[in-house]
Design an enzyme around this catalytic site. Structure first.
Site, PDB file in Angstrom:
ATOM      1  N   ASP A  57      15.929  66.567  29.592  1.00 58.26           N
ATOM      2  CA  ASP A  57      14.806  67.799  29.358  1.00 58.26           C
ATOM      3  C   ASP A  57      14.315  67.512  27.926  1.00 58.26           C
ATOM      4  O   ASP A  57      13.323  68.387  27.618  1.00 58.26           O
ATOM      5  CB  ASP A  57      15.443  69.148  29.606  1.00 58.26           C
ATOM      6  N   ARG A 102       5.671  77.559  33.154  1.00 60.78           N
ATOM      7  CA  ARG A 102       6.866  77.388  34.080  1.00 60.78           C
ATOM      8  C   ARG A 102       8.158  77.645  33.261  1.00 60.78           C
ATOM      9  O   ARG A 102       9.108  78.214  33.687  1.00 60.78           O
ATOM     10  CB  ARG A 102       6.955  76.395  34.960  1.00 60.78           C
ATOM     11  N   LYS A 130      15.990  79.385  31.238  1.00 63.04           N
ATOM     12  CA  LYS A 130      15.311  79.324  32.622  1.00 63.04           C
ATOM     13  C   LYS A 130      16.485  78.827  33.576  1.00 63.04           C
ATOM     14  O   LYS A 130      16.467  79.162  34.522  1.00 63.04           O
ATOM     15  CB  LYS A 130      13.972  78.434  32.518  1.00 63.04           C
ATOM     16  N   ASN A 131      17.022  77.679  33.246  1.00 59.92           N
ATOM     17  CA  ASN A 131      17.802  76.992  34.034  1.00 59.92           C
ATOM     18  C   ASN A 131      19.329  77.607  34.187  1.00 59.92           C
ATOM     19  O   ASN A 131      19.941  77.275  34.970  1.00 59.92           O
ATOM     20  CB  ASN A 131      18.181  75.549  33.745  1.00 59.92           C
ATOM     21  N   ARG A 170      14.465  63.245  43.480  1.00 58.46           N
ATOM     22  CA  ARG A 170      15.353  64.159  43.523  1.00 58.46           C
ATOM     23  C   ARG A 170      15.849  64.597  44.988  1.00 58.46           C
ATOM     24  O   ARG A 170      15.710  65.638  45.573  1.00 58.46           O
ATOM     25  CB  ARG A 170      14.609  65.380  42.944  1.00 58.46           C
ATOM     26  N   CYS A 187       8.497  65.608  43.738  1.00 54.28           N
ATOM     27  CA  CYS A 187       8.352  65.859  42.196  1.00 54.28           C
ATOM     28  C   CYS A 187       8.241  64.580  41.329  1.00 54.28           C
ATOM     29  O   CYS A 187       8.462  63.528  41.798  1.00 54.28           O
ATOM     30  CB  CYS A 187       9.738  66.402  41.557  1.00 54.28           C
TER      31      CYS A 187
HETATM   32  C1  EPZ Z   1      18.452  70.719  36.863  1.00 60.64           C
HETATM   33  O1  EPZ Z   1      17.848  69.916  37.874  1.00 60.64           O
HETATM   34  C2  EPZ Z   1      17.313  71.296  35.845  1.00 60.64           C
HETATM   35  N1  EPZ Z   1      16.899  72.161  36.699  1.00 60.64           N
HETATM   36  C3  EPZ Z   1      16.638  70.119  35.427  1.00 60.64           C
HETATM   37  O2  EPZ Z   1      15.606  70.753  34.603  1.00 60.64           O
HETATM   38  C4  EPZ Z   1      17.328  69.142  34.567  1.00 60.64           C
HETATM   39  O3  EPZ Z   1      16.383  67.930  34.193  1.00 60.64           O
HETATM   40  C5  EPZ Z   1      18.257  68.825  35.515  1.00 60.64           C
HETATM   41  O4  EPZ Z   1      19.131  69.607  36.025  1.00 60.64           O
HETATM   42  C6  EPZ Z   1      19.236  67.441  34.941  1.00 60.64           C
HETATM   43  O5  EPZ Z   1      19.922  68.172  33.618  1.00 60.64           O
HETATM   44  C7  EPZ Z   1      17.263  73.317  36.797  1.00 60.64           C
HETATM   45  O6  EPZ Z   1      18.493  73.852  36.535  1.00 60.64           O
HETATM   46  C8  EPZ Z   1      16.100  74.528  37.605  1.00 60.64           C
HETATM   47  P1  EPZ Z   1      20.453  67.201  39.069  1.00 60.64           P
HETATM   48  P2  EPZ Z   1      18.758  69.503  39.252  1.00 60.64           P
HETATM   49  O7  EPZ Z   1      20.912  67.753  40.559  1.00 60.64           O
HETATM   50  O8  EPZ Z   1      20.032  70.203  39.366  1.00 60.64           O
HETATM   51  C9  EPZ Z   1      20.409  63.033  41.330  1.00 60.64           C
HETATM   52  C10 EPZ Z   1      13.294  71.144  33.669  1.00 60.64           C
HETATM   53  O9  EPZ Z   1      12.462  70.550  32.881  1.00 60.64           O
HETATM   54  N2  EPZ Z   1      20.846  63.923  42.543  1.00 60.64           N
HETATM   55  O10 EPZ Z   1      21.587  67.367  38.178  1.00 60.64           O
HETATM   56  O11 EPZ Z   1      17.845  69.316  40.269  1.00 60.64           O
HETATM   57  C11 EPZ Z   1      19.193  63.453  40.962  1.00 60.64           C
HETATM   58  O12 EPZ Z   1      18.011  62.814  41.759  1.00 60.64           O
HETATM   59  C12 EPZ Z   1      14.270  70.692  34.779  1.00 60.64           C
HETATM   60  O13 EPZ Z   1      13.975  72.356  33.119  1.00 60.64           O
HETATM   61  C13 EPZ Z   1      21.167  63.201  43.777  1.00 60.64           C
HETATM   62  O14 EPZ Z   1      21.066  61.935  43.804  1.00 60.64           O
HETATM   63  O15 EPZ Z   1      19.192  68.066  38.692  1.00 60.64           O
HETATM   64  C14 EPZ Z   1      19.077  63.061  39.411  1.00 60.64           C
HETATM   65  O16 EPZ Z   1      18.653  61.796  39.357  1.00 60.64           O
HETATM   66  C15 EPZ Z   1      13.760  69.171  35.312  1.00 60.64           C
HETATM   67  N3  EPZ Z   1      21.426  63.967  44.784  1.00 60.64           N
HETATM   68  C16 EPZ Z   1      20.425  63.438  38.982  1.00 60.64           C
HETATM   69  O17 EPZ Z   1      21.204  63.401  40.341  1.00 60.64           O
HETATM   70  C17 EPZ Z   1      21.737  65.299  44.837  1.00 60.64           C
HETATM   71  O18 EPZ Z   1      21.940  65.956  45.889  1.00 60.64           O
HETATM   72  C18 EPZ Z   1      20.750  64.651  38.207  1.00 60.64           C
HETATM   73  O19 EPZ Z   1      19.926  65.842  39.075  1.00 60.64           O
HETATM   74  C19 EPZ Z   1      21.204  65.881  43.622  1.00 60.64           C
HETATM   75  C20 EPZ Z   1      20.871  65.249  42.538  1.00 60.64           C
END
Ligand code: EPZ
Length: 420
Positions: A306, A398, A22-23, A120, A115
């Site tokens: 995850d 999902r 998915k990701n 996020r 969320c």
């Molecule tokens: C991706 O989300 C995945 N989603 C998530 O999977 C996964 O948990 C996550 O990466 C971490 O591995 C998809 O790929 C669609 P991040 P993403 O930006 O990219 C902070 C699932 O269950 N952050 O790497 O949105 C954020 O709050 C989902 O399949 C900022 O502070 O995650 C988090 O604490 C859930 N500012 C950390 O970084 C930003 O601009 C990592 O988030 C962006 C992120």
């Protein structure tokens, strides 16, 4: 809203084949916006999130067709407006921002909604795109971004929890059509980022270093159509591995990339689960008593957030104390109170859950709160005595393709109850 009714106590046995990730498929679908030519995406899982992304691309003017597990996306013409009503349904859709900027030099995309697993923010996405010269303002709940010409730049994309997966994807996609060279430091190293870079390179982009913290993108004027097979879903594979262990089962997992799952397989071995590679397949066998292990979620190649909830279930079944620390999302313990309804003994101390394991679980009605929490509740239901009803399974649809069919194929007693 559908629910699952699970009669526990049956060891899972047999073979299961893993679907596409998915990701990986979500940003790859968005990347098709970077060219007017058709993009063929194979092994695209049948998931509601993938359907949502299809709806979003269609609302932007693209044509999206599905034949079995093959998607064809053609964005001959593209509008710049990403609609709130669609985007709020799925946070992952934020990854249309970079491609729209790369293709049109402008994008108006709704800010993603809230969320349950954490705040996020998307500040790093915006910081990265501004470094390429985009002018960005937030207005009326929308991100309004524009750039006469995106220009390559050196930028650092690390945040308070380390790199950002979709932030790296967004900047990589915008930079692919920017003028000059972009170097992203502290880029995310997830296999899904590598899969996106491979897809972009097959469209004619010039990206190197994906999978390492330093990614280099030499922008090109034009990208063309391409064909790509999405990587297997490492989180789906790991979820089945934990389900096999929790049910005292023996399961062969086909089509998974074990080299994407080292952190999880290592923890399963540490807990006493037998993990064997047989050719391309993985065999997971649970023989006897497990040992408690401590887990801390980290960016890739560390232990994936995850898989935190699923692994917590295994530790509730394991005599002894284990400490599970969530370092990526600040409120990703929604499953704890539901596991307590099944008899688990878990205390939350700041970012850590202290699991006193070994007490048998007994079936009860529980509520899914998010995608991975619902996977954990299903595993708990498989291990619990009696019947467990997992409500709001739309969360699981999902991210897991036909999970109830696949589990029944392994002997599980699970039934989907429609509109419960
Ligand atoms: C991706 O989300 C995945 N989603 C998530 O999977 C996964 O948990 C996550 O990466 C971490 O591995 C998809 O790929 C669609 P991040 P993403 O930006 O990219 C902070 C699932 O269950 N952050 O790497 O949105 C954020 O709050 C989902 O399949 C900022 O502070 O995650 C988090 O604490 C859930 N500012 C950390 O970084 C930003 O601009 C990592 O988030 C962006 C992120």
């Amino acid at each position: 809203m559908d629910s699952f009714v699970i009669k526990g106590g049956v060891p899972l046995r047999g073979e299961v084949t893993i679907s596409g990730a998915k990701n990986a498929v979500l940003p790859i679908m968005a990347a098709a916006l970077l060219t007017e030519e058709p993009c063929v995406i194979r092994r695209a899982p049948q998931l509601s999130d993938v359907d949502f992304m299809g709806e979003i691309l269609t609302s932007l003017g693209a044509e999206v067709k599905r034949q079995g597990s093959t998607l064809t996306v053609r964005a001959a013409r593209v509008k710049g407006l990403g609609d709130y009503d669609l985007i709020r349904k799925m946070r992952g859709s934020i990854c249309i921002l970079g491609p729209l900027l790369g293709r049109r030099g402008e994008a108006v995309v709704s800010l993603p909604g809230g969320c349950v697993i954490g705040a996020r923010p998307i500040d790093l996405h915006l910081k990265g795109l501004e470094a390429l010269g985009a002018k960005i303002r937030i207005d009326g709940g929308y991100i309004r971004a524009g750039a006469k010409k995106l220009k390559g730049a050196d930028l650092f994309l690390g945040g308070r929890c380390g790199p950002t997966v979709l932030g790296t994807a967004n900047v990589m996609m915008a930079a692919a059509r920017a003028e000059g060279v972009t170097v992203i430091e502290s880029a995310a190293c997830e296999p899904e980022v590598v899969d996106l870079a491979n897809f972009l390179n097959s469209m004619g982009a010039n990206i190197s270093g994906a999978g390492s913290p330093t990614v280099r993108i030499s922008g090109v004027k034009r990208l063309h159509g391409a064909e790509h097979e999405v990587i297997p879903d490492r989180i789906e594979a790991a979820t089945f591995a934990v389900a096999a262990a929790a049910s005292h089962g023996e399961v062969t997992i086909r089509g998974a990339r074990a080299d994407h799952m080292h952190a999880v397989l290592d923890k399963l071995r540490e807990a006493g689960v037998t993990v064997e590679r047989s050719g391309p397949a993985l065999r997971i066998t649970r023989r006897g008593r497990l040992r408690p292990v401590d887990i801390t979620t980290l960016p890739y190649a560390g232990f994936p957030t995850d898989m935190q909830a699923q692994m917590m279930v295994l530790m509730t079944l394991t005599p002894g104390i284990s400490i599970i620390t969530e370092r990526i999302f600040e409120s990703r313990f929604m499953h704890v109170s539901e596991l307590a309804r099944l008899g688990a003994d878990i205390a939350i101390e700041g970012p850590s859950a202290i699991v006193k394991g070994g007490r048998p679980l007994s079936g009860a009605p529980v509520m899914a709160s998010d995608l991975r929490a619902s996977a954990a509740l299903i595993i708990a239901g498989l291990a619990a005595r009696g019947a467990t009803q997992v409500n709001r399974v739309y969360h699981i649809d999902r991210g897991y393709e036909k999970i109830d069919d696949k589990l029944r194929g392994l002997g599980a007693r699970i039934a989907r109850v429609e509109g419960a």
